[in-house]
Design an enzyme around this catalytic site. Sequence first.
Site, PDB file in Angstrom:
ATOM      1  N   HIS A  59      21.389  10.385  66.775  1.00  0.00           N
ATOM      2  CA  HIS A  59      20.254   9.516  67.119  1.00  0.00           C
ATOM      3  C   HIS A  59      20.453   8.108  66.564  1.00  0.00           C
ATOM      4  O   HIS A  59      20.019   7.806  65.444  1.00  0.00           O
ATOM      5  CB  HIS A  59      18.958  10.096  66.551  1.00  0.00           C
ATOM      6  CG  HIS A  59      18.430  11.261  67.302  1.00  0.00           C
ATOM      7  ND1 HIS A  59      17.644  11.147  68.429  1.00  0.00           N
ATOM      8  CD2 HIS A  59      18.581  12.588  67.076  1.00  0.00           C
ATOM      9  CE1 HIS A  59      17.323  12.346  68.866  1.00  0.00           C
ATOM     10  NE2 HIS A  59      17.878  13.247  68.071  1.00  0.00           N
ATOM     11  N   CYS A 110      21.205  13.021  72.140  1.00  0.00           N
ATOM     12  CA  CYS A 110      20.907  14.360  71.620  1.00  0.00           C
ATOM     13  C   CYS A 110      20.685  15.335  72.791  1.00  0.00           C
ATOM     14  O   CYS A 110      21.636  15.735  73.437  1.00  0.00           O
ATOM     15  CB  CYS A 110      19.730  14.315  70.652  1.00  0.00           C
ATOM     16  SG  CYS A 110      19.567  15.804  69.645  1.00  0.00           S
ATOM     17  N   GLU A 144      18.848   5.570  67.374  1.00  0.00           N
ATOM     18  CA  GLU A 144      17.564   4.864  67.424  1.00  0.00           C
ATOM     19  C   GLU A 144      16.650   5.177  66.237  1.00  0.00           C
ATOM     20  O   GLU A 144      15.627   4.515  66.053  1.00  0.00           O
ATOM     21  CB  GLU A 144      16.836   5.182  68.736  1.00  0.00           C
ATOM     22  CG  GLU A 144      16.118   6.524  68.806  1.00  0.00           C
ATOM     23  CD  GLU A 144      17.004   7.728  69.063  1.00  0.00           C
ATOM     24  OE1 GLU A 144      16.455   8.809  69.340  1.00  0.00           O
ATOM     25  OE2 GLU A 144      18.240   7.595  68.977  1.00  0.00           O
TER      26      GLU A 144
END
Length: 242
Positions: free
Chosen positions: A181, A97, A183
């Site tokens: 993202h 990001c 994660e």
Amino acid sequence: MPDSLHVALLDASLGDTHVQRNFTRELAARLSIVRVSEGDMPQPWPDANAPRTAWPYDALIVSGSQSSVYDDRPWIAHVEQYVRRALAAHAPVLGVCWGHQLLAQALGGTVHSQSRYELGYVTVEQIADDPIWKDVPHSFTVFATHSDAVTRLPENATLLARNNAGVQAFRHGSAVGVQFHPEYDRRCAQDMIERKSLPDAEKQTALQTITDANVQAARAPKQLLGNFLRMAQAKRPASRNA
């Protein structure tokens, strides 16, 4: 047996966020977490003529942030300088990001604010084959939250993925940037949407993307984090595998 990979996680987030929890959960590596947004910095690079084994890390990950990479803040300039040094040494670097945008800017690309916020679970399409995509579907679902975007890739960069919001991933040598993202989990996705200073209707639309199906589908792109670690392992100096 070789020691586990030592990865420096440059946490560029502001305030209390999920960055450390997310990456600690998803990465099978020894993490040194550095709160760069608070003025901390990772261990310095050795002299330019020193071997890369003198650097204490095997790889570098730059997180997301609520700031913009073009903001005039001293800590951002310091992080960008550090990342440039890593790139010059061909160290494995993953930008997520904000980190993706910082990579592009550090390499000579451009980042601008966009009129539309990309927020919620979205679909991304791979554009080019790359080891980072091993076991990741060609078209995949993942969480995104950003209003800035890479509007011009650096010279010699390869576009790896995109969607209707623009550039979603690129490679430049040993560095990979992803706008989304991988994660995130459900808890993080919901919390980040609810924190946004956006109209309630816009936030509600984003919250409606948090479905069981999308959360389940977004597990597949997490594979790219393991793929990045494998690429870092392959580039690890032989002396560290002894």
